[in-house]
Write a protein that holds these residues in place. Sequence first.
Motif, short mmCIF file in Angstrom:
data_model
loop_
_atom_site.label_atom_id
_atom_site.label_comp_id
_atom_site.label_asym_id
_atom_site.label_seq_id
_atom_site.Cartn_x
_atom_site.Cartn_y
_atom_site.Cartn_z
N HIS A 7 54.90 46.78 46.35
CA HIS A 7 55.34 45.99 47.50
C HIS A 7 56.84 46.17 47.73
CE1 HIS A 7 51.83 43.87 48.84
NE2 HIS A 7 51.55 43.38 47.63
N ARG A 27 50.18 43.42 37.59
CA ARG A 27 51.05 42.62 38.46
C ARG A 27 52.43 43.26 38.61
NH1 ARG A 27 49.03 38.12 40.18
NH2 ARG A 27 47.09 37.34 39.24
N ILE A 44 48.77 49.79 47.06
CA ILE A 44 48.55 48.34 47.04
C ILE A 44 47.07 47.95 46.91
CG2 ILE A 44 48.76 46.24 48.45
CD1 ILE A 44 51.54 47.38 49.33
N GLU A 67 45.66 45.72 43.81
CA GLU A 67 45.05 44.40 44.07
C GLU A 67 43.65 44.33 43.45
OE1 GLU A 67 47.23 43.04 48.23
OE2 GLU A 67 45.36 44.19 48.32
N LYS A 68 42.91 45.42 43.52
CA LYS A 68 41.59 45.45 42.90
C LYS A 68 41.71 45.34 41.38
CE LYS A 68 37.29 48.11 42.67
NZ LYS A 68 36.57 49.32 43.15
N LEU A 116 51.99 46.18 41.00
CA LEU A 116 51.81 45.75 42.38
C LEU A 116 53.14 45.28 42.97
CD1 LEU A 116 50.02 45.18 44.81
CD2 LEU A 116 49.46 42.96 43.80
N ALA A 118 53.24 38.69 43.97
CA ALA A 118 52.36 39.46 43.07
C ALA A 118 52.64 39.15 41.61
CB ALA A 118 52.52 40.95 43.33
#
Length: 387
Positions: A250, A243, A226, A230-231, A246, A262
Motif C-alpha cells: 500500500h 501484514r 495487494i 489480502e488473501k 501488505l 493493514a
Amino acid sequence: DRDWLKVREALVAGRDPAMLVAGADSALTRARSDRALELFNQAARLDPRNLAAQLGRAEVLVATGRQAEAVPAYRAAIELAPESPGPYEELAQLTELAPEERARLLERAGDLRAERLELDRAQRAYREAGELDASIVASTRGKEAALHERIGDQSQALLAYQEAVSLDAGNSEALAGLGRARLQLGDYAGAEQALLAALAVRPDHQTALVALGAVLVESDRPAEAIPHLEKAIALAPSHAGSRHSLARAHRAAGNPEAALRALELGAVAPLDRVALLREASLIHTSEGRLDEAELALQQAIAIEPEDPPLRAALAEFYQAKGDADAAREQRTIAAGLGLVTSAGKSADGPGGSGPRQPGGKELAADFDQLIASFPVRNPKTRQPIGP
C-alpha cells in the motif's frame, strides 16, 4: 569404595532402576553383555518409562544379533522420547523392518535434525531415507532445500528446490520454496513463475501468496500485489509477515493510510508487533508525522528493548531530526548491546551552520535506507518474518 557398595547393595536388592542401569553400563565395560541385558531388563520391568533402560536393552540385543527382540525396545524408546532423533535412526538400521518403514523412520529423524539446524546429519538421514524408498525422494529433497533456506543459504536452497520440482512438478511446497529462493536471489521473473505454479496447484498456499506479493512489490507492481496479500491475511489473520508485506504494498502504491490500517497491531502476538511498528514509524515519517513516527519506534523498543537495530534506527531518527544528544544516547545503548553504529551526519550540518531541520519527506529517505539495511526478524524466534 562407599559408592560402589551402594550400587552393589542396590543391585542385590534390585529395586532401583537407576542403579540397575548403572550396573548394566558397568557390565558392558567388562564385556558382560549377558549380565548387562539382565540388568537393563530388570530396570525396564521396574520402570517401563526409563529411557536409558529401553535404549540399553535395544543396543545390547542388536549387538548380540537379536534384532527382532530389539525392535519393541526401540519402539518403546521412541514413545518415551518422540523428539529425539537417535532412536529413530537406530531402529531404521534394523533390516528386520520393511524398507518403507525404515525410510519413514529416517525421514522423521531428518525432520528432527532439521529442527535443530543440524544440516549434515539431517541431510544424511534424508538421503538414506530416499535410498530405501524412491517415492519420498522429492519430498526429502524439498525438506533439505527448506533447511538450506532456513539457515540463509539461498543458493543451495535454490538448487535443492529445483531438483525437488524436477522430481515432482506438482509439489506446491517445493514450487513455493523455489519461488522464495529466486526472490531472495533477485530473480523476480523466475520467482513469479514458480509462485504462480504453486498457487495453481494449491490456491490457498499462504506463504506463496505472501512471497508473490513481495515479488510484485519489488517489480514495481504494488497494486497487483495487494489482492494476493489480502488473501494471505484472510487465511492467517495473525501472521505478522503478511501484514507487513501488505503495508509495504500500500505504501508503494501511494496509499499510506491503507498501509497503516493493514498493520492492525491488535491482530498479531505482542512479540510479532515489532516489525509492524517499525513499518508504521516509516509510514508516519514519510508523511511528516514525526511525533507518531517516534512513538511507534518507542513502542517497538518497549517490546524489544535489547534489539540493537531498533536502537540504531531510533538514533538515526533523532540524528536526522536534529536531536544530537538523544541520538548519541541511543547509539551508546546500541553499542552496549553489541552493535557498532555509524555516527551518521552531524546534527549541526556541514560546517556547523546550525541544526538540520528536514521535512518529513527528506527524513524518510534516510530512515527508509536505515530500516532496509536490517532484516525484519521475529524477536521471539530471531527468524526472518515474511517470505
